[in-house]
Motif scaffolding. Structure first.
Motif, mmCIF file in Angstrom:
data_model
loop_
_atom_site.group_PDB
_atom_site.id
_atom_site.type_symbol
_atom_site.label_atom_id
_atom_site.label_comp_id
_atom_site.label_asym_id
_atom_site.label_seq_id
_atom_site.Cartn_x
_atom_site.Cartn_y
_atom_site.Cartn_z
ATOM 1 N N ARG A 84 0.847 -1.205 0.000
ATOM 2 C CA ARG A 84 0.000 0.000 0.000
ATOM 3 C C ARG A 84 0.878 1.250 0.000
ATOM 4 N NH1 ARG A 84 -4.415 1.550 4.684
ATOM 5 N NH2 ARG A 84 -4.883 3.652 3.921
ATOM 6 N N LYS A 85 0.512 2.226 -0.838
ATOM 7 C CA LYS A 85 1.266 3.481 -0.829
ATOM 8 C C LYS A 85 0.389 4.658 -1.234
ATOM 9 C CE LYS A 85 3.378 3.912 -5.367
ATOM 10 N NZ LYS A 85 4.598 4.116 -6.098
ATOM 11 N N VAL A 86 0.737 5.818 -0.714
ATOM 12 C CA VAL A 86 0.081 7.069 -1.086
ATOM 13 C C VAL A 86 0.717 7.541 -2.383
ATOM 14 C CG1 VAL A 86 -0.348 9.463 -0.439
ATOM 15 C CG2 VAL A 86 -0.421 7.667 1.308
ATOM 16 N N VAL A 87 -0.114 7.804 -3.387
ATOM 17 C CA VAL A 87 0.362 8.243 -4.699
ATOM 18 C C VAL A 87 0.268 9.757 -4.821
ATOM 19 C CG1 VAL A 87 0.006 8.005 -7.186
ATOM 20 C CG2 VAL A 87 -0.353 6.041 -5.692
ATOM 21 N N LEU A 88 -0.850 10.332 -4.361
ATOM 22 C CA LEU A 88 -1.071 11.782 -4.389
ATOM 23 C C LEU A 88 -1.611 12.201 -3.033
ATOM 24 C CD1 LEU A 88 -2.905 12.052 -7.834
ATOM 25 C CD2 LEU A 88 -0.535 12.708 -7.368
ATOM 26 N N GLN A 89 -1.212 13.375 -2.566
ATOM 27 C CA GLN A 89 -1.724 13.878 -1.289
ATOM 28 C C GLN A 89 -1.933 15.379 -1.376
ATOM 29 O OE1 GLN A 89 1.086 12.692 1.666
ATOM 30 N NE2 GLN A 89 2.827 13.491 0.554
ATOM 31 N N ASN A 90 -2.512 15.943 -0.323
ATOM 32 C CA ASN A 90 -2.809 17.376 -0.259
ATOM 33 C C ASN A 90 -3.710 17.820 -1.409
ATOM 34 O OD1 ASN A 90 -1.139 17.644 2.047
ATOM 35 N ND2 ASN A 90 0.643 17.735 0.686
ATOM 36 N N MET A 91 -4.679 16.974 -1.753
ATOM 37 C CA MET A 91 -5.650 17.291 -2.792
ATOM 38 C C MET A 91 -6.782 18.085 -2.133
ATOM 39 S SD MET A 91 -5.460 13.517 -4.463
ATOM 40 C CE MET A 91 -6.209 13.839 -6.046
ATOM 41 N N THR A 92 -7.706 18.618 -2.937
ATOM 42 C CA THR A 92 -8.786 19.396 -2.331
ATOM 43 C C THR A 92 -9.966 18.512 -1.915
ATOM 44 O OG1 THR A 92 -9.532 20.039 -4.537
ATOM 45 C CG2 THR A 92 -8.175 21.606 -3.330
ATOM 46 N N HIS A 93 -10.537 17.706 -2.796
ATOM 47 C CA HIS A 93 -11.608 16.783 -2.415
ATOM 48 C C HIS A 93 -11.852 15.804 -3.570
ATOM 49 C CE1 HIS A 93 -14.842 15.700 0.381
ATOM 50 N NE2 HIS A 93 -15.531 15.400 -0.707
ATOM 51 N N PRO A 94 -10.938 14.829 -3.753
ATOM 52 C CA PRO A 94 -11.115 13.872 -4.849
ATOM 53 C C PRO A 94 -12.287 12.947 -4.577
ATOM 54 C CG PRO A 94 -9.353 13.149 -3.416
ATOM 55 C CD PRO A 94 -9.794 14.505 -2.918
ATOM 56 N N PHE A 95 -12.988 12.562 -5.633
ATOM 57 C CA PHE A 95 -14.112 11.645 -5.451
ATOM 58 C C PHE A 95 -14.028 10.500 -6.449
ATOM 59 C CE2 PHE A 95 -18.439 10.060 -5.586
ATOM 60 C CZ PHE A 95 -18.697 9.903 -4.240
ATOM 61 N N GLY A 96 -14.440 10.730 -7.691
ATOM 62 C CA GLY A 96 -14.360 9.693 -8.708
ATOM 63 C C GLY A 96 -12.932 9.563 -9.206
ATOM 64 N N LEU A 97 -12.544 8.356 -9.626
ATOM 65 C CA LEU A 97 -11.173 8.127 -10.056
ATOM 66 C C LEU A 97 -11.127 6.997 -11.067
ATOM 67 C CD1 LEU A 97 -8.016 8.152 -8.012
ATOM 68 C CD2 LEU A 97 -8.568 5.999 -9.112
ATOM 69 N N ASP A 98 -10.228 7.120 -12.030
ATOM 70 C CA ASP A 98 -9.929 6.019 -12.945
ATOM 71 C C ASP A 98 -8.457 6.091 -13.310
ATOM 72 O OD1 ASP A 98 -10.433 3.701 -14.336
ATOM 73 O OD2 ASP A 98 -11.669 4.623 -15.872
ATOM 74 N N VAL A 99 -7.891 4.948 -13.683
ATOM 75 C CA VAL A 99 -6.492 4.846 -14.064
ATOM 76 C C VAL A 99 -6.446 4.259 -15.464
ATOM 77 C CG1 VAL A 99 -4.286 3.753 -13.529
ATOM 78 C CG2 VAL A 99 -5.776 4.499 -11.680
ATOM 79 N N HIS A 100 -5.632 4.892 -16.347
ATOM 80 C CA HIS A 100 -5.547 4.407 -17.727
ATOM 81 C C HIS A 100 -4.267 4.907 -18.376
ATOM 82 C CE1 HIS A 100 -6.901 2.903 -21.537
ATOM 83 N NE2 HIS A 100 -6.766 4.079 -22.083
ATOM 84 N N ASN A 101 -3.543 4.004 -19.018
ATOM 85 C CA ASN A 101 -2.333 4.331 -19.794
ATOM 86 C C ASN A 101 -1.331 5.175 -19.009
ATOM 87 O OD1 ASN A 101 -2.966 2.863 -22.048
ATOM 88 N ND2 ASN A 101 -3.720 4.596 -23.223
ATOM 89 N N GLY A 102 -1.115 4.846 -17.755
ATOM 90 C CA GLY A 102 -0.114 5.538 -16.967
ATOM 91 C C GLY A 102 -0.568 6.848 -16.355
ATOM 92 N N PHE A 103 -1.869 7.150 -16.456
ATOM 93 C CA PHE A 103 -2.419 8.379 -15.897
ATOM 94 C C PHE A 103 -3.500 8.061 -14.876
ATOM 95 C CE2 PHE A 103 -0.816 9.838 -19.962
ATOM 96 C CZ PHE A 103 -0.247 11.062 -19.656
ATOM 97 N N ILE A 104 -3.646 8.939 -13.896
ATOM 98 C CA ILE A 104 -4.767 8.914 -12.966
ATOM 99 C C ILE A 104 -5.678 10.072 -13.341
ATOM 100 C CG2 ILE A 104 -5.503 9.118 -10.564
ATOM 101 C CD1 ILE A 104 -2.644 8.217 -9.778
ATOM 102 N N TYR A 105 -6.968 9.791 -13.520
ATOM 103 C CA TYR A 105 -7.989 10.805 -13.804
ATOM 104 C C TYR A 105 -8.899 10.859 -12.588
ATOM 105 C CZ TYR A 105 -6.579 10.136 -18.674
ATOM 106 O OH TYR A 105 -5.855 10.057 -19.843
ATOM 107 N N TRP A 106 -9.302 12.057 -12.171
ATOM 108 C CA TRP A 106 -10.229 12.138 -11.042
ATOM 109 C C TRP A 106 -11.099 13.377 -11.113
ATOM 110 C CZ3 TRP A 106 -5.176 13.571 -10.503
ATOM 111 C CH2 TRP A 106 -4.897 14.781 -9.873
ATOM 112 N N THR A 107 -12.223 13.285 -10.396
ATOM 113 C CA THR A 107 -13.116 14.430 -10.232
ATOM 114 C C THR A 107 -12.841 15.035 -8.862
ATOM 115 O OG1 THR A 107 -14.889 13.081 -9.276
ATOM 116 C CG2 THR A 107 -14.907 13.375 -11.672
#
Length: 160
Positions: A84-107
């Protein structure tokens, strides 16, 4: 019954006839089970996990990613629950998320944005769209990402 009343949806994903889901009821957790509900196990619990959302499998690395809307982080874990590891932190309020082709997409509920970042480069953050009200889930659709076949699972909540 596999799913409880405190499940926040959509918060599931399916791989190799296994389903993964999150549960916000204290203590929050991410679980895995066979598609028939047998073999239920807690995959992730503790370590600051509070509001896990937007489960997404990176099929290339065989990792499960999620956004935690309370701790404002994105984390990942191997599909067996290890590393287990933290990938991104200090975000504002992530909710939806998907991972594709080496990228993380989120709302993001606070900024009202759809954002993207390279998995291994947090400084590569790009805002794809902004000023969007009521953002919830996000999914990247690519025929190469669709696993299964005639045994695939399609839910109406995916379309809403």
């Amino acid at each position: 019954m596999c799913c409880q009343t405190f499940l926040k949806g959509p918060c599931y994903t399916v791989l190799n006839r296994k389903m993964f889901w999150s549960d916000w009821q204290a203590p929050a957790k991410i679980e895995v089970a066979n598609m028939d509900g047998t073999g239920r196990q807690i995959l992730v619990q503790g370590g600051g996990l509070t509001w896990p959302n937007g489960l997404s499998i990176d099929y290339t690395s065989n990792k499960l990613y999620w956004a935690d809307a309370r701790s404002d982080t994105v984390e990942c874990v191997d599909l067996d629950g290890s590393n287990r590891k933290v990938v991104l932190q200090n975000m504002t309020h992530p909710f939806g998320l998907d991972v594709h082709n080496g990228f993380i997409y989120w709302t993001d509920w606070t900024s009202k944005d759809i954002r993207r970042v390279k998995i291994n480069d947090p400084s590569s953050l790009v805002v794809l769209r902004s000023g969007l009200e009521g953002l919830m889930e996000i999914r990247v659709y690519d025929s190469a990402k669709q696993k299964g076949g005639s045994h695939g699972l399609f839910l109406v909540s995916d379309l809403l």
